[in-house]
Design an enzyme around this catalytic site. Structure first.
Site, PDB file in Angstrom:
ATOM      1  N   LYS A 181       0.802  -1.164  -0.003  1.00 30.68           N
ATOM      2  CA  LYS A 181       0.147  -0.074   0.068  1.00 30.68           C
ATOM      3  C   LYS A 181       1.080   1.155  -0.158  1.00 30.68           C
ATOM      4  CE  LYS A 181      -2.431   3.348   2.612  1.00 30.68           C
ATOM      5  NZ  LYS A 181      -1.946   4.232   1.500  1.00 30.68           N
ATOM      6  N   GLU A 256       9.818   1.274  10.555  1.00 30.60           N
ATOM      7  CA  GLU A 256      10.843   2.413  10.362  1.00 30.60           C
ATOM      8  C   GLU A 256      10.026   3.895  10.553  1.00 30.60           C
ATOM      9  OE1 GLU A 256      13.794   2.267   9.508  1.00 30.60           O
ATOM     10  OE2 GLU A 256      14.267   0.158   9.183  1.00 30.60           O
TER      11      GLU A 256
HETATM   12  P1  NAP Z   1       2.225   8.579   7.905  1.00 28.01           P
HETATM   13  O1  NAP Z   1       1.165   9.507   7.959  1.00 28.01           O
HETATM   14  O2  NAP Z   1       2.373   7.638   8.911  1.00 28.01           O
HETATM   15  O3  NAP Z   1       2.008   7.925   6.478  1.00 28.01           O
HETATM   16  C1  NAP Z   1       2.589   6.854   5.853  1.00 28.01           C
HETATM   17  C2  NAP Z   1       1.801   5.689   5.382  1.00 28.01           C
HETATM   18  O4  NAP Z   1       0.951   5.453   6.268  1.00 28.01           O
HETATM   19  C3  NAP Z   1       1.130   6.230   4.393  1.00 28.01           C
HETATM   20  O5  NAP Z   1       0.938   5.301   3.247  1.00 28.01           O
HETATM   21  C4  NAP Z   1      -0.165   6.113   4.750  1.00 28.01           C
HETATM   22  O6  NAP Z   1      -1.344   6.149   3.829  1.00 28.01           O
HETATM   23  C5  NAP Z   1      -0.279   5.377   6.030  1.00 28.01           C
HETATM   24  N1  NAP Z   1      -1.184   5.649   7.188  1.00 28.01           N
HETATM   25  C6  NAP Z   1      -1.643   6.711   7.359  1.00 28.01           C
HETATM   26  N2  NAP Z   1      -2.479   6.815   8.348  1.00 28.01           N
HETATM   27  C7  NAP Z   1      -2.559   5.306   8.667  1.00 28.01           C
HETATM   28  C8  NAP Z   1      -3.237   4.371   9.531  1.00 28.01           C
HETATM   29  N3  NAP Z   1      -4.041   4.816  10.593  1.00 28.01           N
HETATM   30  N4  NAP Z   1      -3.203   3.168   9.396  1.00 28.01           N
HETATM   31  C9  NAP Z   1      -2.307   2.506   8.487  1.00 28.01           C
HETATM   32  N5  NAP Z   1      -1.670   3.297   7.658  1.00 28.01           N
HETATM   33  C10 NAP Z   1      -1.792   4.618   7.837  1.00 28.01           C
HETATM   34  O7  NAP Z   1       3.748   9.185   7.508  1.00 28.01           O
HETATM   35  P2  NAP Z   1       4.179  10.242   6.326  1.00 28.01           P
HETATM   36  O8  NAP Z   1       3.835  11.689   6.606  1.00 28.01           O
HETATM   37  O9  NAP Z   1       3.543   9.813   5.186  1.00 28.01           O
HETATM   38  O10 NAP Z   1       5.541   9.924   6.342  1.00 28.01           O
HETATM   39  C11 NAP Z   1       6.416  10.818   6.881  1.00 28.01           C
HETATM   40  C12 NAP Z   1       7.191  10.243   8.043  1.00 28.01           C
HETATM   41  O11 NAP Z   1       7.710   8.809   7.723  1.00 28.01           O
HETATM   42  C13 NAP Z   1       7.898  10.869   8.800  1.00 28.01           C
HETATM   43  O12 NAP Z   1       7.974  10.547  10.386  1.00 28.01           O
HETATM   44  C14 NAP Z   1       9.422  10.263   8.506  1.00 28.01           C
HETATM   45  O13 NAP Z   1      10.203  10.299   9.505  1.00 28.01           O
HETATM   46  C15 NAP Z   1       8.878   8.779   8.431  1.00 28.01           C
HETATM   47  N6  NAP Z   1       9.984   8.023   7.423  1.00 28.01           N
HETATM   48  C16 NAP Z   1      10.647   7.110   8.237  1.00 28.01           C
HETATM   49  C17 NAP Z   1      11.768   6.537   7.463  1.00 28.01           C
HETATM   50  C18 NAP Z   1      12.551   5.333   8.089  1.00 28.01           C
HETATM   51  O14 NAP Z   1      13.209   4.650   7.259  1.00 28.01           O
HETATM   52  N7  NAP Z   1      12.657   5.296   9.544  1.00 28.01           N
HETATM   53  C19 NAP Z   1      11.601   6.645   5.993  1.00 28.01           C
HETATM   54  C20 NAP Z   1      10.979   7.659   5.532  1.00 28.01           C
HETATM   55  C21 NAP Z   1       9.941   8.290   6.356  1.00 28.01           C
HETATM   56  P3  NAP Z   1      -2.108   7.443   3.172  1.00 28.01           P
HETATM   57  O15 NAP Z   1      -0.940   8.219   2.261  1.00 28.01           O
HETATM   58  O16 NAP Z   1      -3.092   6.951   2.415  1.00 28.01           O
HETATM   59  O17 NAP Z   1      -2.557   8.459   4.210  1.00 28.01           O
END
Ligand code: NAP
Length: 487
Positions: A181, A256
């Site tokens: 996804k 992650e």
């Molecule tokens: P996010 O809001 O957590 O979304 C990430 C993914 O999760 C998207 O596919 C999103 O879908 C989905 N998602 C959202 N709400 C969900 C829920 N309640 N249950 C299951 N899945 C859900 O994060 P983001 O804003 O896209 O990404 C930024 C974050 O990712 C930052 O905190 C960054 O540090 C972290 N990150 C970590 C790494 C690592 O390797 N440690 C790498 C890159 C990014 P939708 O798009 O459909 O909402």
């Protein structure tokens, strides 16, 4: 060149059980270009029923995929890597159009991901077991490795290919099958990767792509007992929620999550060289990088020179549409991200920090989420940007004088993903490597990620590691077999 055209990747649908298909509900979602704010494509937008169908297909496909030799599975992964390299320009252009990063960064991401496929094609051949010496002469003890099962993979928008490939490549190499996804706003470039997998001979059902509602898809992942493992990259907040949900069926979990990396400059390092590296590292992808340096601690003896060079370099960065030549920084991903950046800057300056350069949405563009690269100094300890993950093109610079103080300050966060240290003093370097609470430490290295080395965080930055042998182990169960011999 910057005029909006259709992204070059062909398909716009879900990929389930070996076929491109519409969502069961018929729903569509518009994909927006953050540089122009225009809709560039409509994609099928699935939900729970599509996810359930994909999981069933993955379970069926796993019966034969896990029985192939690692050598046969490697052929598909290696061919995928080759096709991604051939199609890198088209996939990169698609990524820039939906995500915003520059075409140079997008192409580097596609090539890094191709390398990841190739590396795991080989590493799958090294899923070794063990023979353990017995204490009873009649017994023999062996360890064999077994694929975990069907995997549910959820990834974010900031590295829309890399962070899915870090799940797809090891899962498939280990003999698992997968349902992916992607983030809803960046599905197109991952479609480009699926086109490579399919043309490389991917058997039906082995990898499935369900673009769609996060809550519906994750509810299906969590409640469907066929899914044995969840691999998630995204925010710490969502990661914690998934961890709680995974407990019900004791699903395997790799997380992650967020980061807040310290970037520490000691007085023996050349402040000019390091300031240039700092600016490149900080402003790539607008700081929307989990390992982005986000708290800069510069020794007081070199602080002044570091600031002069960093400000001059930041002011040289050309903002613009990531497809245009010579652009160093594209738009931020969405308006909400820009608003959050502004709020963090206003909070810091309201508490006494000085905005040395940048600090606002660029006025040079009528459309698009362009934000000026920003440097803050004189921050007070209560500035939100020092504790909240910024995910923004903002460089907060502090000074320090004692090594123990800077280690304590660097570790003063709930995150523990990456840390950067600049020094030529071996004793200082080693003390920092041992003292910092971070899963990835760049010693004079601002870009440490590479397929053969483990990537992941301590504390609230996650659980487990991607890439490297650990990244393969994450998709393998350990089976212990004990044999009693006759006579
Ligand atoms: P996010 O809001 O957590 O979304 C990430 C993914 O999760 C998207 O596919 C999103 O879908 C989905 N998602 C959202 N709400 C969900 C829920 N309640 N249950 C299951 N899945 C859900 O994060 P983001 O804003 O896209 O990404 C930024 C974050 O990712 C930052 O905190 C960054 O540090 C972290 N990150 C970590 C790494 C690592 O390797 N440690 C790498 C890159 C990014 P939708 O798009 O459909 O909402």
């Amino acid at each position: 060149m910057s005029a909006t055209a259709a992204p070059p990747v062909k398909n716009r649908q879900l990929y389930i059980d070996g076929a491109w298909c519409e969502a069961a509900s018929g729903k569509k979602l518009a994909v927006t270009n953050p540089a122009t704010e225009e809709t560039i494509a409509e994609v099928s937008f699935g939900g729970r029923a599509d996810c359930a169908r994909a999981i069933a297909a993955a379970a069926e496909a796993m019966k034969s995929w896990m029985k192939l030799t690692a050598y046969d599975r490697a052929k598909v992964l290696k061919k995928t890597a080759d096709l991604m390299r051939e199609r890198a320009d088209a996939i990169a252009k698609t990524m820039t159009m939906e995500q915003g990063k520059t075409i140079v960064e997008s192409k580097a991401e596609v090539l890094h991901s191709a390398d990841t496929f190739e590396w795991f094609a080989e590493e799958g051949k090294r899923a070794y077991g063990q023979v353990i010496p017995p204490s009873n002469p009649a017994k023999r003890h062996l360890i064999i490795k077994h694929p975990v099962g069907v995997v549910g993979a959820i990834g974010p928008w900031n590295f829309p290919i890399t962070l899915q490939v870090r799940k797809i490549a090891p899962a498939l190499a280990a003999g698992c099958t997968i349902v992916c996804k992607p983030a809803s706003q960046t599905p197109l470039c991952l479609i480009g990767v699926f086109e490579c997998l399919i043309d490389a001979g991917l058997p039906k059902g082995v990898a499935n792509l369900v673009i769609g509602s996060a809550s519906e898809i994750s509810d299906e992942f969590m409640s469907n007992p066929v899914v044995r493992k969840i691999s998630f990259t995204g925010s710490t907040e969502v990661g914690k929620r998934l961890m709680r949900q995974a407990a019900d069926q004791v699903k395997r979990l790799s997380l992650e999550l967020g980061g807040h990396a310290p970037f520490i400059v000691f007085p023996d390092a050349d402040p000019e060289v390091v300031a240039k590296a700092a600016v490149i590292g900080k402003f790539r992808n607008n700081g929307q990088v989990c390992i982005s340096p986000s708290r800069f601690f510069v020794h007081k003896d070199v602080h002044k020179r570091f600031m002069e060079v960093a400000v001059a370099e930041a002011e040289k960065l050309k903002l613009g549409n990531g497809l245009d030549e010579g652009v160093a920084v594209g738009p931020m991903f969405e308006k909400k991200a820009m608003d959050n950046t502004l709020a963090l800057i206003n909070d810091a300056t309201g508490k006494g920090a000085k905005c040395v350069t940048g600090g606002k949405r660029s006025t040079k563009f009528e459309k698009g989420y362009f934000f000026e690269p920003t440097i803050l100094s004189g921050l007070t300890q209560d500035a939100n940007i020092l504790t909240e993950e910024p995910f923004a093109p903002v460089m907060p610079v502090l000074d320090f004088s004692k090594i123990d103080d800077v280690i304590a300050a660097a570790n003063n966060t709930k995150y523990g993903l990456a840390a950067y240290v600049f020094t030529n003093d071996l004793s200082v370097a080693w003390k920092m490597a041992e003292g910092l609470e971070a899963g990835i430490i760049g010693l004079n290295d601002p870009v440490p990620a590479t397929p053969q080395c483990p990537f992941g965080g301590m504390k609230e930055s996650g659980i487990g590691r991607e890439l490297a042998h650990e990244g393969l182990e994450a998709y393998l169960e350990t089976k212990y077999v004990s044999i009693m011999l006759r006579g």
